[in-house]
Design an enzyme around this catalytic site. Structure first.
Site, PDB file in Angstrom:
ATOM      1  N   ASN A 150       0.643  -1.269   0.057  1.00 31.51           N
ATOM      2  CA  ASN A 150       0.317   0.422  -0.281  1.00 31.51           C
ATOM      3  C   ASN A 150       1.199   1.032  -0.480  1.00 31.51           C
ATOM      4  O   ASN A 150       0.232   2.417  -0.459  1.00 31.51           O
ATOM      5  CB  ASN A 150      -0.593   0.315   1.165  1.00 31.51           C
ATOM      6  CG  ASN A 150      -0.792  -0.043   2.715  1.00 31.51           C
ATOM      7  OD1 ASN A 150       0.730  -0.693   2.298  1.00 31.51           O
ATOM      8  ND2 ASN A 150      -0.983   0.703   3.206  1.00 31.51           N
ATOM      9  N   GLY A 226       2.658  -5.755   7.448  1.00 29.46           N
ATOM     10  CA  GLY A 226       1.474  -6.033   6.356  1.00 29.46           C
ATOM     11  C   GLY A 226      -0.175  -7.010   7.160  1.00 29.46           C
ATOM     12  O   GLY A 226      -0.441  -6.035   8.053  1.00 29.46           O
ATOM     13  N   THR A 230      -0.768 -12.793   8.409  1.00 37.62           N
ATOM     14  CA  THR A 230       1.182 -12.971   7.598  1.00 37.62           C
ATOM     15  C   THR A 230       1.724 -12.977   8.832  1.00 37.62           C
ATOM     16  O   THR A 230       2.179 -13.325   9.549  1.00 37.62           O
ATOM     17  CB  THR A 230       0.749 -12.424   6.699  1.00 37.62           C
ATOM     18  OG1 THR A 230       0.140 -11.973   5.682  1.00 37.62           O
ATOM     19  CG2 THR A 230       2.527 -12.804   5.783  1.00 37.62           C
ATOM     20  N   GLU A 248       3.891  -5.329  12.333  1.00 40.28           N
ATOM     21  CA  GLU A 248       3.143  -3.934  12.670  1.00 40.28           C
ATOM     22  C   GLU A 248       1.806  -4.505  11.326  1.00 40.28           C
ATOM     23  O   GLU A 248       2.114  -4.676  10.039  1.00 40.28           O
ATOM     24  CB  GLU A 248       3.995  -2.771  11.240  1.00 40.28           C
ATOM     25  CG  GLU A 248       5.271  -2.276  12.409  1.00 40.28           C
ATOM     26  CD  GLU A 248       4.309  -1.307  13.711  1.00 40.28           C
ATOM     27  OE1 GLU A 248       3.325  -1.036  13.845  1.00 40.28           O
ATOM     28  OE2 GLU A 248       5.257  -1.719  14.283  1.00 40.28           O
ATOM     29  N   CYS A 282      -3.216   1.784   6.463  1.00 40.09           N
ATOM     30  CA  CYS A 282      -3.509   0.562   7.686  1.00 40.09           C
ATOM     31  C   CYS A 282      -3.998   1.619   9.454  1.00 40.09           C
ATOM     32  O   CYS A 282      -4.989   1.030   9.885  1.00 40.09           O
ATOM     33  CB  CYS A 282      -2.455   0.068   7.849  1.00 40.09           C
ATOM     34  SG  CYS A 282      -1.075   1.132   8.067  1.00 40.09           S
ATOM     35  N   GLU A 461       8.619   0.566  15.439  1.00 41.74           N
ATOM     36  CA  GLU A 461       9.046   1.069  15.157  1.00 41.74           C
ATOM     37  C   GLU A 461       9.292   2.569  15.460  1.00 41.74           C
ATOM     38  O   GLU A 461       8.397   3.572  16.078  1.00 41.74           O
ATOM     39  CB  GLU A 461       8.624   1.470  13.408  1.00 41.74           C
ATOM     40  CG  GLU A 461       8.468   0.182  13.426  1.00 41.74           C
ATOM     41  CD  GLU A 461       8.343   0.120  11.755  1.00 41.74           C
ATOM     42  OE1 GLU A 461       6.711   0.163  11.601  1.00 41.74           O
ATOM     43  OE2 GLU A 461       8.312  -1.190  10.929  1.00 41.74           O
TER      44      GLU A 461
HETATM   45  P1  NAD Z   1       0.588  -8.900   3.331  1.00 38.80           P
HETATM   46  O1  NAD Z   1       0.041  -9.761   4.809  1.00 38.80           O
HETATM   47  O2  NAD Z   1      -0.177  -9.913   2.186  1.00 38.80           O
HETATM   48  O3  NAD Z   1       1.755  -8.983   3.359  1.00 38.80           O
HETATM   49  C1  NAD Z   1       2.630  -8.029   3.332  1.00 38.80           C
HETATM   50  C2  NAD Z   1       4.003  -8.285   2.889  1.00 38.80           C
HETATM   51  O4  NAD Z   1       4.741  -9.807   3.304  1.00 38.80           O
HETATM   52  C3  NAD Z   1       4.394  -9.001   1.788  1.00 38.80           C
HETATM   53  O5  NAD Z   1       5.951  -8.786   0.984  1.00 38.80           O
HETATM   54  C4  NAD Z   1       4.386 -10.793   1.186  1.00 38.80           C
HETATM   55  O6  NAD Z   1       4.842 -11.038   0.253  1.00 38.80           O
HETATM   56  C5  NAD Z   1       5.101 -11.008   2.177  1.00 38.80           C
HETATM   57  N1  NAD Z   1       4.464 -11.889   2.973  1.00 38.80           N
HETATM   58  C6  NAD Z   1       3.463 -12.955   2.201  1.00 38.80           C
HETATM   59  N2  NAD Z   1       2.855 -13.718   3.478  1.00 38.80           N
HETATM   60  C7  NAD Z   1       4.349 -14.285   3.998  1.00 38.80           C
HETATM   61  C8  NAD Z   1       4.701 -15.344   4.625  1.00 38.80           C
HETATM   62  N3  NAD Z   1       3.556 -16.124   5.283  1.00 38.80           N
HETATM   63  N4  NAD Z   1       5.857 -15.671   5.307  1.00 38.80           N
HETATM   64  C9  NAD Z   1       6.511 -14.336   4.718  1.00 38.80           C
HETATM   65  N5  NAD Z   1       6.119 -13.131   3.999  1.00 38.80           N
HETATM   66  C10 NAD Z   1       4.764 -13.218   3.789  1.00 38.80           C
HETATM   67  O7  NAD Z   1      -0.184  -7.613   3.414  1.00 38.80           O
HETATM   68  P2  NAD Z   1      -0.258  -6.726   1.969  1.00 38.80           P
HETATM   69  O8  NAD Z   1      -2.124  -7.427   1.873  1.00 38.80           O
HETATM   70  O9  NAD Z   1       0.655  -6.443   1.439  1.00 38.80           O
HETATM   71  O10 NAD Z   1      -0.757  -5.920   3.115  1.00 38.80           O
HETATM   72  C11 NAD Z   1      -2.272  -4.878   3.399  1.00 38.80           C
HETATM   73  C12 NAD Z   1      -1.960  -5.119   5.429  1.00 38.80           C
HETATM   74  O11 NAD Z   1      -1.232  -4.508   5.206  1.00 38.80           O
HETATM   75  C13 NAD Z   1      -3.165  -4.669   5.757  1.00 38.80           C
HETATM   76  O12 NAD Z   1      -3.501  -5.699   7.018  1.00 38.80           O
HETATM   77  C14 NAD Z   1      -2.818  -3.043   6.338  1.00 38.80           C
HETATM   78  O13 NAD Z   1      -3.501  -2.981   7.337  1.00 38.80           O
HETATM   79  C15 NAD Z   1      -1.563  -3.577   6.711  1.00 38.80           C
HETATM   80  N6  NAD Z   1      -0.588  -2.416   7.005  1.00 38.80           N
HETATM   81  C16 NAD Z   1       0.472  -2.580   8.546  1.00 38.80           C
HETATM   82  C17 NAD Z   1       0.404  -1.185   8.807  1.00 38.80           C
HETATM   83  C18 NAD Z   1       0.976  -0.847  10.071  1.00 38.80           C
HETATM   84  O14 NAD Z   1       2.146  -0.004  10.432  1.00 38.80           O
HETATM   85  N7  NAD Z   1       0.437  -2.012  10.524  1.00 38.80           N
HETATM   86  C19 NAD Z   1       1.180  -0.736   7.493  1.00 38.80           C
HETATM   87  C20 NAD Z   1       0.505  -0.734   6.242  1.00 38.80           C
HETATM   88  C21 NAD Z   1       0.062  -2.022   6.271  1.00 38.80           C
END
Ligand code: NAD
Length: 483
Positions: A150, A226, A230, A248, A282, A461
């Site tokens: 995002n 993410g 995950t 996060e 997020c 962070e």
């Molecule tokens: P995601 O969890 O699908 O992916 C995030 C990253 O993790 C990607 O690079 C992905 O390839 C990797 N990944 C996926 N499965 C994995 C595994 N089993 N092992 C290791 N790495 C893996 O998330 P997304 O769809 O890319 O992002 C959206 C999510 O991120 C939303 O839930 C959002 O709230 C969250 N987010 C949180 C923050 C925060 O600061 N708290 C900031 C931005 C986004």
């Protein structure tokens, strides 16, 4: 850039399996480029490169590390326009947003941590006249940084900059849905003169390249941003290996509007908080609690402003809402609107896919959507949608409000609107979140601790918190002889 390879030991390297994934432009639905579909062999090569670079990089004086990272920031600033365009085309976000938020923030991340290490100090504990204890803060070695789509460069640099500044070598796994700016950053690091192997970038799918990074026995820490599922999977693998973890995760953030708020500012910010970056942040305020005394007026104003948001080509400067990241994500967002109907909610505006003409006729656009009439316990008010959908909930009683605001599994951020300072303090203290904004939203000072509680993650962070995460404290106790 047609083909995004890995960046290992200072060189662009094809993935071991020779396989690539298609990377789509959300605004057009067309393939933009292809990206390395890496596996555990590529991760192993990157970890080896990081380990080879570590003795040199960790022993490089802080002033020199700082100079190199400042050079990266400077180059990034010089290429801001190219990076903004790449970020917009990769994610579907408006170009002006990438130009004013994403890339400038990535520049700030590098500058912030490059200069922070020039001012850091560690503790000294004097044990009466018997001993002196001082704390060494040493880099961990090889660390893994995994970031989401995002805010691709913004969040990648938020991890990579402090990790490098503290003297670690990094293996980063950028999001497979928005990988381009990570490779562009690798080019700049090369140009800035960062030693080969200090930063390695391995592209690919989460459950393949990402999982291999998490499971690699010599990666000492994982900094992950993410989704919550995950994060749980990463913790399941990494925790028994005793890796340091910073997670996060998702949010379902309340925006709380009291009757004594500055009305116009509150409405304007509610629109921003709900729909910035198509609601794909997020921190987005996705549950808008409004005091009953101003509910009707607030709702009417909010609907008018939401309806007026321009959904369009992200490259058009008048566009306020771009495309969603993927067709699959668009379907997920639409399914929550259906669920809201099934749960008895009323769609006040939006609620459907938007079809544009011309270049963007096959793009993944969704109208900004407001929903009311759902109880706080409904799934739509409990689960993260991560799209341009917000719900409105009237309230009267403060106790009920706090219970509802805290009544989800998440606990990332909240925004509270009141002119009553005592009330603002009281509410801020009682909210189960990591970040509270009073009369503002997403106003960021990079020195403050950033992160969530409950299912929004563990660890913080920002500022010293990040530098502490990326170092290991070691206490040295010196006995002071009496004679
Ligand atoms: P995601 O969890 O699908 O992916 C995030 C990253 O993790 C990607 O690079 C992905 O390839 C990797 N990944 C996926 N499965 C994995 C595994 N089993 N092992 C290791 N790495 C893996 O998330 P997304 O769809 O890319 O992002 C959206 C999510 O991120 C939303 O839930 C959002 O709230 C969250 N987010 C949180 C923050 C925060 O600061 N708290 C900031 C931005 C986004």
């Amino acid at each position: 850039m047609d083909r995004l390879d890995n960046f290992i030991a200072g060189e662009f390297t094809p993935p071991s399996a020779g396989e690539y994934l298609e990377n789509f432009e959300p605004a057009t639905g067309e393939v933009l480029n292809v990206v390395a579909d890496s596996d555990e062999r590529d991760i192993a090569a990157a970890v080896e490169a990081a380990e080879r670079a570590f003795p040199l990089w960790s022993a490089t004086p802080a002033e020199e590390r700082s100079r190199l990272l400042l050079r990266v920031a400077e180059l990034l600033e010089q290429h801001l326009e190219e990076f903004a365009l790449a970020e917009s085309r990769d994610t579907g976000k408006p170009l002006w947003l990438a130009r004013t938020l994403d890339i400038p923030r990535a520049v700030r991340n590098f500058r912030f941590f490059a200069t922070a290490i020039l001012h850091s100090a560690s503790e000294l504990h004097q044990t009466d006249t018997v001993a002196l204890n001082y704390t060494l803060r040493q880099p961990l070695g090889t660390v893994g940084c995994i970031s989401p789509w995002n805010l691709p460069l913004y969040l990648l640099s938020w991890k990579v900059a402090p990790a490098l500044a503290a003297g670690n070598c990094v293996v980063a796994k950028p999001p497979e849905l928005a990988p381009t700016t990570a490779t562009m950053l690798a080019r700049l690091c090369q140009q800035a003169g960062l030693p080969a192997g200090a930063l390695n970038i391995v592209h690919g799918r989460g459950n393949r390249a990402g999982a291999a990074l998490v499971a690699h026995p010599r990666v000492r820490a994982i900094s992950f941003t993410g989704g919550t599922h995950t994060g749980a999977e990463i913790a399941r693998i990494a925790a028994p290996m005793f890796k340091k973890l910073s997670l996060e995760l998702g949010g379902k953030n309340p925006m709380i509007v009291f009757e004594d708020c500055r009305f116009a500012e509150a409405v304007e910010t509610a629109v921003k908080a709900a729909f910035s970056n198509q609601g794909e942040i997020c921190l987005c305020g996705s549950r808008i609690f409004v005091h009953r005394r101003i509910y009707e007026r607030f709702r009417a104003e909010l609907i008018t402003r939401t309806r007026s948001l321009v959904v369009g080509d992200p490259l058009d400067p008048t566009t306020q809402q771009g495309a969603l990241i993927s067709e699959q994500h668009l379907a997920k967002v639409a399914s929550y609107v259906e669920l809201a109907r099934a749960e008895g909610g009323t769609i006040l505006c939006g609620g459907e896919r938007v079809h544009l003409l011309g270049r963007c006729r096959n793009g993944w656009f969704f109208a900004p959507t407001l929903i009311e009439g759902l109880a706080p316990e409904c799934r739509v008010n409990q689960e993260e949608i991560f799209g341009p959908v917000a719900t409105l909930l009237p309230f009267e009683d403060e106790e009920e409000l706090i219970a509802a605001a805290n009544g989800t599994p998440y606990g990332l951020a909240a925004s509270v609107w009141t002119e009553n300072l005592t009330r603002a303090h009281r509410i801020a203290e009682r909210l189960q979140v990591g970040v509270v904004w009073v009369n503002c939203w997403m106003l960021r000072d990079l020195r403050t601790p950033f992160g969530g509680v409950k299912h929004s993650g563990i660890g913080r962070e920002g500022g010293w918190e990040a530098l502490r995460f990326f170092t290991e404290p070691k206490n040295v106790c010196i006995h002071l002889p009496r004679d």
